[in-house]
Design a protein around this motif. Sequence first.
Motif, PDB file in Angstrom:
ATOM      1  N   ALA A 130      12.074  26.818 -58.306  1.00  0.00           N
ATOM      2  CA  ALA A 130      11.232  27.536 -57.345  1.00  0.00           C
ATOM      3  C   ALA A 130      12.036  28.634 -56.660  1.00  0.00           C
ATOM      4  CB  ALA A 130      10.665  26.564 -56.317  1.00  0.00           C
ATOM      5  N   PHE A 131      13.258  28.309 -56.217  1.00  0.00           N
ATOM      6  CA  PHE A 131      14.109  29.327 -55.596  1.00  0.00           C
ATOM      7  C   PHE A 131      14.375  30.476 -56.571  1.00  0.00           C
ATOM      8  CE2 PHE A 131      16.033  25.617 -53.045  1.00  0.00           C
ATOM      9  CZ  PHE A 131      15.097  25.775 -52.029  1.00  0.00           C
ATOM     10  N   GLU A 132      14.655  30.124 -57.824  1.00  0.00           N
ATOM     11  CA  GLU A 132      14.940  31.131 -58.840  1.00  0.00           C
ATOM     12  C   GLU A 132      13.738  32.043 -59.049  1.00  0.00           C
ATOM     13  OE1 GLU A 132      16.633  31.168 -63.442  1.00  0.00           O
ATOM     14  OE2 GLU A 132      15.438  29.482 -62.744  1.00  0.00           O
ATOM     15  N   ASN A 133      12.554  31.448 -59.188  1.00  0.00           N
ATOM     16  CA  ASN A 133      11.354  32.231 -59.443  1.00  0.00           C
ATOM     17  C   ASN A 133      10.921  33.043 -58.228  1.00  0.00           C
ATOM     18  OD1 ASN A 133       9.872  31.697 -62.218  1.00  0.00           O
ATOM     19  ND2 ASN A 133      10.876  29.785 -61.644  1.00  0.00           N
ATOM     20  N   LEU A 134      11.105  32.497 -57.033  1.00  0.00           N
ATOM     21  CA  LEU A 134      10.783  33.260 -55.830  1.00  0.00           C
ATOM     22  C   LEU A 134      11.698  34.473 -55.698  1.00  0.00           C
ATOM     23  CD1 LEU A 134      10.101  30.294 -53.399  1.00  0.00           C
ATOM     24  CD2 LEU A 134       8.451  32.070 -54.041  1.00  0.00           C
ATOM     25  N   GLY A 135      12.972  34.308 -56.067  1.00  0.00           N
ATOM     26  CA  GLY A 135      13.874  35.456 -56.064  1.00  0.00           C
ATOM     27  C   GLY A 135      13.402  36.545 -57.003  1.00  0.00           C
ATOM     28  N   THR A 136      12.951  36.147 -58.197  1.00  0.00           N
ATOM     29  CA  THR A 136      12.452  37.115 -59.175  1.00  0.00           C
ATOM     30  C   THR A 136      11.175  37.783 -58.692  1.00  0.00           C
ATOM     31  OG1 THR A 136      13.421  35.877 -61.015  1.00  0.00           O
ATOM     32  CG2 THR A 136      11.633  37.396 -61.541  1.00  0.00           C
ATOM     33  N   LEU A 137      10.267  37.005 -58.109  1.00  0.00           N
ATOM     34  CA  LEU A 137       8.974  37.540 -57.675  1.00  0.00           C
ATOM     35  C   LEU A 137       9.135  38.543 -56.540  1.00  0.00           C
ATOM     36  CD1 LEU A 137       7.011  34.209 -57.939  1.00  0.00           C
ATOM     37  CD2 LEU A 137       6.432  36.318 -59.162  1.00  0.00           C
ATOM     38  N   GLU A 139      11.797  40.272 -56.010  1.00  0.00           N
ATOM     39  CA  GLU A 139      12.443  41.434 -56.619  1.00  0.00           C
ATOM     40  C   GLU A 139      11.391  42.337 -57.258  1.00  0.00           C
ATOM     41  OE1 GLU A 139      16.215  42.419 -59.584  1.00  0.00           O
ATOM     42  OE2 GLU A 139      15.164  40.500 -59.769  1.00  0.00           O
ATOM     43  N   LEU A 140      10.411  41.739 -57.928  1.00  0.00           N
ATOM     44  CA  LEU A 140       9.326  42.520 -58.520  1.00  0.00           C
ATOM     45  C   LEU A 140       8.499  43.240 -57.457  1.00  0.00           C
ATOM     46  CD1 LEU A 140       8.066  40.024 -61.269  1.00  0.00           C
ATOM     47  CD2 LEU A 140       9.270  42.188 -61.646  1.00  0.00           C
ATOM     48  N   LYS A 141       8.414  42.636 -56.279  1.00  0.00           N
ATOM     49  CA  LYS A 141       7.670  43.257 -55.180  1.00  0.00           C
ATOM     50  C   LYS A 141       8.503  44.320 -54.462  1.00  0.00           C
ATOM     51  CE  LYS A 141       5.365  40.478 -52.431  1.00  0.00           C
ATOM     52  NZ  LYS A 141       3.951  40.921 -52.498  1.00  0.00           N
ATOM     53  N   GLY A 142       9.778  44.458 -54.845  1.00  0.00           N
ATOM     54  CA  GLY A 142      10.644  45.451 -54.227  1.00  0.00           C
ATOM     55  C   GLY A 142      11.245  45.009 -52.913  1.00  0.00           C
ATOM     56  N   ASP A 143      11.143  43.727 -52.588  1.00  0.00           N
ATOM     57  CA  ASP A 143      11.706  43.187 -51.340  1.00  0.00           C
ATOM     58  C   ASP A 143      13.066  42.569 -51.663  1.00  0.00           C
ATOM     59  OD1 ASP A 143      12.297  41.906 -48.962  1.00  0.00           O
ATOM     60  OD2 ASP A 143      10.226  41.261 -48.605  1.00  0.00           O
ATOM     61  N   VAL A 144      14.099  43.398 -51.674  1.00  0.00           N
ATOM     62  CA  VAL A 144      15.427  42.948 -52.079  1.00  0.00           C
ATOM     63  C   VAL A 144      16.011  41.902 -51.122  1.00  0.00           C
ATOM     64  CG1 VAL A 144      17.805  43.677 -52.542  1.00  0.00           C
ATOM     65  CG2 VAL A 144      15.889  45.073 -53.337  1.00  0.00           C
ATOM     66  N   PRO A 145      15.923  42.073 -49.799  1.00  0.00           N
ATOM     67  CA  PRO A 145      16.481  41.042 -48.908  1.00  0.00           C
ATOM     68  C   PRO A 145      15.846  39.666 -49.117  1.00  0.00           C
ATOM     69  CG  PRO A 145      16.118  43.076 -47.696  1.00  0.00           C
ATOM     70  CD  PRO A 145      15.478  43.261 -49.043  1.00  0.00           C
ATOM     71  N   GLN A 146      14.517  39.633 -49.270  1.00  0.00           N
ATOM     72  CA  GLN A 146      13.842  38.356 -49.522  1.00  0.00           C
ATOM     73  C   GLN A 146      14.264  37.774 -50.862  1.00  0.00           C
ATOM     74  OE1 GLN A 146      12.179  36.178 -47.744  1.00  0.00           O
ATOM     75  NE2 GLN A 146      10.122  36.894 -47.265  1.00  0.00           N
ATOM     76  N   SER A 147      14.369  38.643 -51.856  1.00  0.00           N
ATOM     77  CA  SER A 147      14.768  38.202 -53.185  1.00  0.00           C
ATOM     78  C   SER A 147      16.144  37.552 -53.147  1.00  0.00           C
ATOM     79  CB  SER A 147      14.775  39.389 -54.153  1.00  0.00           C
ATOM     80  OG  SER A 147      15.293  39.025 -55.408  1.00  0.00           O
ATOM     81  N   GLN A 148      17.091  38.191 -52.505  1.00  0.00           N
ATOM     82  CA  GLN A 148      18.445  37.657 -52.445  1.00  0.00           C
ATOM     83  C   GLN A 148      18.503  36.373 -51.620  1.00  0.00           C
ATOM     84  OE1 GLN A 148      20.714  41.019 -51.000  1.00  0.00           O
ATOM     85  NE2 GLN A 148      21.002  41.857 -53.054  1.00  0.00           N
ATOM     86  N   ALA A 149      17.703  36.311 -50.558  1.00  0.00           N
ATOM     87  CA  ALA A 149      17.690  35.114 -49.720  1.00  0.00           C
ATOM     88  C   ALA A 149      17.207  33.899 -50.508  1.00  0.00           C
ATOM     89  CB  ALA A 149      16.800  35.341 -48.495  1.00  0.00           C
ATOM     90  N   TRP A 150      16.152  34.080 -51.312  1.00  0.00           N
ATOM     91  CA  TRP A 150      15.652  32.966 -52.113  1.00  0.00           C
ATOM     92  C   TRP A 150      16.636  32.603 -53.223  1.00  0.00           C
ATOM     93  CZ3 TRP A 150      12.256  29.743 -50.484  1.00  0.00           C
ATOM     94  CH2 TRP A 150      11.216  30.136 -49.637  1.00  0.00           C
ATOM     95  N   SER A 151      17.219  33.600 -53.855  1.00  0.00           N
ATOM     96  CA  SER A 151      18.176  33.321 -54.934  1.00  0.00           C
ATOM     97  C   SER A 151      19.398  32.579 -54.416  1.00  0.00           C
ATOM     98  CB  SER A 151      18.593  34.623 -55.615  1.00  0.00           C
ATOM     99  OG  SER A 151      17.498  35.242 -56.271  1.00  0.00           O
ATOM    100  N   ASN A 152      19.827  32.892 -53.197  1.00  0.00           N
ATOM    101  CA  ASN A 152      20.982  32.209 -52.618  1.00  0.00           C
ATOM    102  C   ASN A 152      20.730  30.716 -52.431  1.00  0.00           C
ATOM    103  OD1 ASN A 152      22.578  34.511 -52.491  1.00  0.00           O
ATOM    104  ND2 ASN A 152      21.976  35.001 -50.393  1.00  0.00           N
ATOM    105  N   LYS A 153      19.462  30.351 -52.251  1.00  0.00           N
ATOM    106  CA  LYS A 153      19.122  28.952 -52.021  1.00  0.00           C
ATOM    107  C   LYS A 153      19.296  28.098 -53.287  1.00  0.00           C
ATOM    108  CE  LYS A 153      15.789  29.829 -48.298  1.00  0.00           C
ATOM    109  NZ  LYS A 153      16.445  29.029 -47.227  1.00  0.00           N
ATOM    110  N   ILE A 154      19.405  28.734 -54.451  1.00  0.00           N
ATOM    111  CA  ILE A 154      19.642  27.974 -55.690  1.00  0.00           C
ATOM    112  C   ILE A 154      20.900  27.136 -55.545  1.00  0.00           C
ATOM    113  CG2 ILE A 154      20.132  28.148 -58.163  1.00  0.00           C
ATOM    114  CD1 ILE A 154      18.560  30.803 -58.141  1.00  0.00           C
ATOM    115  N   GLY A 155      21.883  27.688 -54.861  1.00  0.00           N
ATOM    116  CA  GLY A 155      23.110  26.939 -54.594  1.00  0.00           C
ATOM    117  C   GLY A 155      24.053  26.871 -55.777  1.00  0.00           C
ATOM    118  N   SER A 156      24.032  27.881 -56.625  1.00  0.00           N
ATOM    119  CA  SER A 156      24.913  27.882 -57.798  1.00  0.00           C
ATOM    120  C   SER A 156      26.291  28.415 -57.429  1.00  0.00           C
ATOM    121  CB  SER A 156      24.317  28.745 -58.916  1.00  0.00           C
ATOM    122  OG  SER A 156      24.242  30.092 -58.494  1.00  0.00           O
ATOM    123  N   ILE A 157      27.279  28.084 -58.266  1.00  0.00           N
ATOM    124  CA  ILE A 157      28.605  28.680 -58.129  1.00  0.00           C
ATOM    125  C   ILE A 157      28.542  30.066 -58.758  1.00  0.00           C
ATOM    126  CG2 ILE A 157      31.043  28.467 -58.686  1.00  0.00           C
ATOM    127  CD1 ILE A 157      30.025  26.295 -56.808  1.00  0.00           C
TER     128      ILE A 157
END
Length: 325
Positions: A130-137, A139-157
Amino acid sequence: MARCLLGVVVPLFVCAASAQTTTELGWTALIENRDREAEQHFQPAIRANVGDARAWFGTSYAQGMRSESGSWASFRSGLRHVPDPHPYLYASVLTTRMQSQFGVNNDELIDVWKSVVEKPDSLGILRAMAFENLGTLYELKGDVPQSQAWSNKIGSISTWRLIGPFDNISGSGHERKFEPERSDDADAQYEGESGRRVRWHEPPAIRNDRWVDMSRYFPVVQGVFYARTYVYIPKTQRLHIRLGTSGSFKLFVDTTLVDESFDELNNDLDTYNSAITLNEGWHSILVKCGASEITRCNFLLRLTDEQGVPIPDVQVSTQVQKTTI
């Protein structure tokens, strides 16, 4: 150390009873690839009982077989009438019915994935998706801060040193022990594929969805590549190392081979889950990723608890550290 392989299960509902309901007749027709006849059974079943999730899902499959846009709407209707939507979403993440909605129904997809965040699955795999897909979605909407915030929640190294490619003709590199596998020297150069000199480098950025994609950093993906990092574990604890890959892989923690697969598969995050106890202190993580038959070579690695929640307060460094045994 425990290991499990998490696969995708597609829900099929077929009743073996001789007296079949309209919904069951629809599924029987669907399994026999009679998709239009199947839908003719499902529609009256839905009119009789709008809460018949099996009929909604059957309709979605039938429409999907014909690449009809209504497949997604039917699928969503089915989701509303099941007690636990997680298995159905997990089975549909990479299907056309869902992927076709990106860029078309972004807001609707956002609602679906936010509902997973609010009520996560017990293993935490779908929540990470969900975090991964929300980051992508976003990004498609052009909201880079929101995209990065959701992607960060994935918690990957996300911090790694990379090196490669090394020879991997017909997958032969999987069992070969190249120099980066023997010791760690961040300044070393080695003989790579076709005699070319290769050296370690640290990418300045990775994909927004947090996958470490070798095609971003190397001219070819056919070969063996290594990624190394060091993690500081703040206290001795049992944790889960979760890995998704495209390509064959070997996963090492310090000097221990934790998991491996010779098969070159394209899979999603958290496919391979290894439970391991790590003592407080620094630990080396080495991912060996190879491709010889497929056209992708990438990975995503997470350190989590049993429920898939990222371990807090983990420090990451690409500098060589004195590791704890």
